[in-house]
Design an enzyme around this catalytic site. Structure first.
Site, PDB file in Angstrom:
ATOM      1  N   ASP A 107       3.135  -4.368  11.212  1.00  0.00           N
ATOM      2  CA  ASP A 107       2.541  -5.186  10.159  1.00  0.00           C
ATOM      3  C   ASP A 107       1.124  -4.712   9.857  1.00  0.00           C
ATOM      4  O   ASP A 107       0.456  -4.123  10.714  1.00  0.00           O
ATOM      5  CB  ASP A 107       2.493  -6.657  10.582  1.00  0.00           C
ATOM      6  CG  ASP A 107       3.858  -7.319  10.540  1.00  0.00           C
ATOM      7  OD1 ASP A 107       4.733  -6.829   9.811  1.00  0.00           O
ATOM      8  OD2 ASP A 107       4.040  -8.329  11.242  1.00  0.00           O
ATOM      9  N   MET A 108       0.663  -5.007   8.652  1.00  0.00           N
ATOM     10  CA  MET A 108      -0.720  -4.728   8.273  1.00  0.00           C
ATOM     11  C   MET A 108      -1.481  -6.049   8.223  1.00  0.00           C
ATOM     12  O   MET A 108      -0.995  -7.024   7.646  1.00  0.00           O
ATOM     13  CB  MET A 108      -0.787  -4.032   6.913  1.00  0.00           C
ATOM     14  CG  MET A 108      -2.182  -3.564   6.532  1.00  0.00           C
ATOM     15  SD  MET A 108      -2.823  -2.225   7.576  1.00  0.00           S
ATOM     16  CE  MET A 108      -1.882  -0.826   6.939  1.00  0.00           C
ATOM     17  N   ARG A 158       6.821  -0.713   3.763  1.00  0.00           N
ATOM     18  CA  ARG A 158       7.054  -2.027   3.169  1.00  0.00           C
ATOM     19  C   ARG A 158       5.890  -2.361   2.234  1.00  0.00           C
ATOM     20  O   ARG A 158       4.732  -2.348   2.641  1.00  0.00           O
ATOM     21  CB  ARG A 158       7.155  -3.097   4.255  1.00  0.00           C
ATOM     22  CG  ARG A 158       7.301  -4.525   3.711  1.00  0.00           C
ATOM     23  CD  ARG A 158       6.913  -5.567   4.760  1.00  0.00           C
ATOM     24  NE  ARG A 158       7.727  -5.465   5.950  1.00  0.00           N
ATOM     25  CZ  ARG A 158       7.290  -5.780   7.171  1.00  0.00           C
ATOM     26  NH1 ARG A 158       6.058  -6.194   7.357  1.00  0.00           N
ATOM     27  NH2 ARG A 158       8.090  -5.662   8.210  1.00  0.00           N
ATOM     28  N   LYS A 161       2.437  -7.876  -1.635  1.00  0.00           N
ATOM     29  CA  LYS A 161       1.283  -8.122  -2.509  1.00  0.00           C
ATOM     30  C   LYS A 161       0.010  -8.332  -1.702  1.00  0.00           C
ATOM     31  O   LYS A 161      -1.079  -7.963  -2.141  1.00  0.00           O
ATOM     32  CB  LYS A 161       1.566  -9.321  -3.419  1.00  0.00           C
ATOM     33  CG  LYS A 161       2.649  -9.027  -4.455  1.00  0.00           C
ATOM     34  CD  LYS A 161       2.837 -10.184  -5.426  1.00  0.00           C
ATOM     35  CE  LYS A 161       3.930  -9.870  -6.431  1.00  0.00           C
ATOM     36  NZ  LYS A 161       4.133 -10.965  -7.414  1.00  0.00           N
ATOM     37  N   ALA A 163      -1.431 -11.101   1.703  1.00  0.00           N
ATOM     38  CA  ALA A 163      -1.682 -12.526   1.938  1.00  0.00           C
ATOM     39  C   ALA A 163      -3.119 -12.824   2.336  1.00  0.00           C
ATOM     40  O   ALA A 163      -3.511 -13.978   2.408  1.00  0.00           O
ATOM     41  CB  ALA A 163      -0.735 -13.044   3.026  1.00  0.00           C
TER      42      ALA A 163
END
Length: 279
Positions: A107-108, A158, A161, A163
């Site tokens: 994840d980023m 992936r 947009k 968060a």
């Protein structure tokens, strides 16, 4: 016990319950991406504990023979403790993924972690010949330059947009600007990538745009959506032959996850409301 409002978005507190949820998703043609809740550990013991939990989860997914993989947050496995701790723990998780033939997503998080996360992905993308994936965020202005670098690497990317409420000098702030950036990033990726694209979006316009780009360029892609959000659409996409994944959080830290997601951006709260009333 997780209350009903949060239970829409979190698959229980233990891995066995989460794997049961993945099994249910599989029956509808949807695969699962499991994420053990937890982030921003400032001490090593909890980071090491969650690392071991992911290693055990990967083995359990393989033993259950379900369609599922994992996604890890850098700050959960030691980034806030030290880059060396993060790199060591991520390497252990990726190694477990290789042993059990399970894909590992990275994840980023917020913009302060972007460079170290990109570097870690590059190391493991090359080392595993593409058995890892990375999340990138369209709201960050730097992302176009980042994906030019990523286009040369194996592994999936992936696109989301974004968060996190990032500073205006480094991020697009309006919904229109983020949407434009997202579409442009997808256009570049479908044209230039070889190893597959994940469309991490609940926005029908973006999902339709990805289908159009697939028809034009032929690049493989999948759609990823959160548990509890547009689940009927997830099943419909899978039935139409689009590889579809549900991102499934679980664990005893559900309360902080649930409320943080609602606080981060007003769009998250709207998605939660819509999911509850119209799932």
């Amino acid at each position: 016990m997780i209350p009903p409002i949060a239970n829409n978005f979190v698959a229980g507190e233990d891995p066995s319950t989460a794997i049961e949820h993945v099994t249910s998703c599989n029956s509808d043609g949807v695969d699962g991406i499991l994420n053990l809740l937890g982030e921003h550990y400032s001490k090593r013991p909890p980071a090491d504990a969650d690392t071991q939990a992911y290693i055990d989860l990967i083995a359990a997914l393989a033993a259950a023979d379900v369609g599922g993989c994992v996604s890890v947050k850098p700050s959960q496995i030691g980034l806030d403790v030290g880059v060396d701790v993060f790199e060591e723990n991520l390497a252990s998780i990726v190694e477990a993924g290789q042993q059990h033939d399970r894909f590992v997503w990275i994840d980023m998080e917020d913009h302060t972690t972007t460079d170290v996360t990109l570097d870690a992905f590059e190391t493991h993308a090359i080392g595993t010949d593409g058995d890892v994936g990375l999340c990138v965020q369209a709201n960050l202005k730097r992302t176009r330059e980042d994906i030019e670098r990523l286009a040369e690497l194996p592994g999936k990317i992936r696109f989301v947009k974004g968060a996190y409420d990032e500073p205006a000098e480094i991020a697009h702030k309006s919904k229109e600007a983020v949407n434009t950036a997202y579409k442009e990033l997808l256009e570049f990726a479908f044209r230039e990538f070889d190893d597959g694209i994940a469309v991490g979006s609940h926005d029908p316009a973006m999902i339709d745009h990805a289908a159009e780009l697939h028809a034009e360029y032929g690049t493989d892609y999948e759609v990823q959506m959160l548990m509890g959000v547009r689940e009927a659409a997830q099943r419909e996409l899978a039935a139409d032959g689009v590889p579809t994944y549900q991102y499934i959080p679980y664990g005893d830290k559900w309360m902080s996850y649930f409320y943080r997601r609602l606080r981060e951006r007003k769009e998250n709260a709207l998605f939660a409301f819509r999911a509850i009333v119209g799932k």
